[in-house]
Design an enzyme around this catalytic site. Sequence first.
Site, PDB file in Angstrom:
ATOM      1  N   CYS A 154       0.820  -1.215   0.000  1.00 15.10           N
ATOM      2  CA  CYS A 154       0.000   0.000   0.000  1.00 15.10           C
ATOM      3  C   CYS A 154       0.859   1.273   0.000  1.00 15.10           C
ATOM      4  O   CYS A 154       1.415   1.634  -1.024  1.00 15.10           O
ATOM      5  CB  CYS A 154      -0.976  -0.016   1.163  1.00 15.10           C
ATOM      6  SG  CYS A 154      -2.332   1.167   0.957  1.00 15.10           S
ATOM      7  N   HIS A 164      -3.956  -5.014   0.655  1.00 17.05           N
ATOM      8  CA  HIS A 164      -3.447  -5.504   1.945  1.00 17.05           C
ATOM      9  C   HIS A 164      -3.599  -7.024   2.028  1.00 17.05           C
ATOM     10  O   HIS A 164      -4.703  -7.527   2.270  1.00 17.05           O
ATOM     11  CB  HIS A 164      -4.205  -4.852   3.101  1.00 17.05           C
ATOM     12  CG  HIS A 164      -3.872  -3.410   3.297  1.00 17.05           C
ATOM     13  ND1 HIS A 164      -2.841  -2.986   4.117  1.00 17.05           N
ATOM     14  CD2 HIS A 164      -4.413  -2.292   2.755  1.00 17.05           C
ATOM     15  CE1 HIS A 164      -2.775  -1.657   4.087  1.00 17.05           C
ATOM     16  NE2 HIS A 164      -3.711  -1.212   3.267  1.00 17.05           N
ATOM     17  N   GLU A 183      -2.537  -8.883   4.369  1.00 13.35           N
ATOM     18  CA  GLU A 183      -2.536  -9.325   5.768  1.00 13.35           C
ATOM     19  C   GLU A 183      -3.932  -9.453   6.367  1.00 13.35           C
ATOM     20  O   GLU A 183      -4.102 -10.127   7.385  1.00 13.35           O
ATOM     21  CB  GLU A 183      -1.694  -8.375   6.624  1.00 13.35           C
ATOM     22  CG  GLU A 183      -2.225  -6.962   6.767  1.00 13.35           C
ATOM     23  CD  GLU A 183      -1.775  -6.014   5.670  1.00 13.35           C
ATOM     24  OE1 GLU A 183      -1.807  -4.792   5.892  1.00 13.35           O
ATOM     25  OE2 GLU A 183      -1.401  -6.501   4.583  1.00 13.35           O
ATOM     26  N   GLY A 193      -1.699 -15.272  37.586  1.00 15.16           N
ATOM     27  CA  GLY A 193      -2.640 -16.363  37.407  1.00 15.16           C
ATOM     28  C   GLY A 193      -3.057 -16.522  35.966  1.00 15.16           C
ATOM     29  O   GLY A 193      -3.719 -17.496  35.593  1.00 15.16           O
ATOM     30  N   GLY A 194      -2.674 -15.559  35.120  1.00 13.75           N
ATOM     31  CA  GLY A 194      -3.019 -15.614  33.705  1.00 13.75           C
ATOM     32  C   GLY A 194      -2.021 -16.420  32.891  1.00 13.75           C
ATOM     33  O   GLY A 194      -1.011 -16.915  33.401  1.00 13.75           O
ATOM     34  N   ASP A 229       0.082 -15.515  30.366  1.00 11.09           N
ATOM     35  CA  ASP A 229       1.399 -14.950  30.066  1.00 11.09           C
ATOM     36  C   ASP A 229       2.380 -15.142  31.217  1.00 11.09           C
ATOM     37  O   ASP A 229       3.492 -15.647  31.025  1.00 11.09           O
ATOM     38  CB  ASP A 229       1.279 -13.460  29.736  1.00 11.09           C
ATOM     39  CG  ASP A 229       0.335 -13.186  28.583  1.00 11.09           C
ATOM     40  OD1 ASP A 229       0.160 -14.093  27.753  1.00 11.09           O
ATOM     41  OD2 ASP A 229      -0.243 -12.088  28.530  1.00 11.09           O
TER      42      ASP A 229
END
Length: 509
Positions: free
Chosen positions: A79, A167, A169, A222-223, A225
Amino acid sequence: MEEKVLILDFGSQYTQLIARRVRELFIYCEIHPYNNPPKDVNPFKAVILSGSPFSVRGEDAPHPALNEIRGKKPLLAVCYGAQYLAHFSGGKVSPSATREYGRANLSEIKSNESLFSGISIGSQVWMSHSDTIKELPTNGVRLASTTDVHNAAYRIEGEQTFAIQFHPEVYHSTDGKQLLENFLVNIAGVKQDWTPDSFVSMTLENLRKQIGDEKVILGLSGGVDSTVAAVLLHQAIGDQLTCIFVNNGLLRKNEFSSVLDQYKDMGLNVKGVDATTHFMTKLAGLSDPEQKRKAIGNAFIDVFDDESKAIEGATWLAQGTIYPDVIESISVNGPSATIKSHHNVGGLPDYMKLKIVEPLRMLFKDEVRRVGKSLGIDSALLGRHPFPGPGLAIRILGDITLEKVAMLQEVDAIFIQGLRDANLYDSVWQAGAILLPVNSVGVMGDERTYEKCVALRAVTSTDGMTADWVNLPYEFLQKTSNDIINKVKGVNRVVYDISSKPPATIEWE
């Protein structure tokens, strides 16, 4: 080390999606601002130029330094990138007669061109531009057209330089992933070796070299990640790691005890710290979202500073920072200005002597989950919905009080448990409730009420960079609304948020 691809960001809202598509091809890539590129581009096997909200004809148009790239490395310009190469290399870019935005179809494809291998005439592509390429640059060869865009794609003779006006993507470009694979694998020869197992192997080796025999403290939430980061570090350095789970008073109902319980069988050294009073003191009287985020970030630093002093020899602070956090905290000359501050991105105050280690900072959320699976982490934990670092503070619009927190915890618990009971939890990427700073009129029994309104939010997403609202069944929403109003004192109205990201963010603050 995996082979990698450089994406130069010109501020497009789609830049992160380019990285997502490249990673889906099992190819490692990095996004760098066009005005702050890597000092050494030699390690990169190919380069992609992103789109941009700017016009190449404007005085403020981004001008990348391509001396070490063009003609020396395979280059794909998307683009704005395609318009830039044309405008400054002997071509002509002019305003479009009408803004070209949305779906289009390829009406012509030059035969025997490797960039379009496996892509047929009629393939749908996504346009998003207000300028158009009227004349190709010097030595430009047109590769494809749509009904309205004559120069939809081109290459430059004598170089491995390709440019596309659409685009690839976005999902609306049905063969976009094929085009990216054609460029990266078939043309640039990049190896597809970016896998969870290879990431784990490389990261464990790097962590051992980086940390040596020093000690690390890590903030668990606790998540997904922070858990994956903890397990990675534990496998790398064992007992040198101490994990700290802080109760900031802004967690979900009963979360402090339940999270501590879930880590008991994982072999991690976890310490729970209840710092509710400290966080509430820091938040007292604050209503502005950024002020709240920063106050919470500072309070976390206070807690970890105290805890680090209690752990003899602790010299590192580990964080579960992931790539969207990093991307959203980078500014590209304005258009990619910081969306929100992240207390886990950036440095620490000078008085803290801890060094930062972020083993996941180059991963998207879905990649973190795949790495977690490779590490053998329980699927129930990996499937847990994301929860914001500032917790319920950014789901309570306005100032924070213990009374408001308790109210929202009850609402949230009914909503989340309802999703589980209805077998909807795993089909939702993230869900939560928001306490609005307004009272609404209602009637309960024979009495008029003037009480709080809450909004429910549930979205689907791959990595949090984009998201769509979930079309939850009416029957479920009806039952949930009734349960909340009947069981949570002080709430008399429930609404459902049907906004997607973009333009709305997932969280309200």
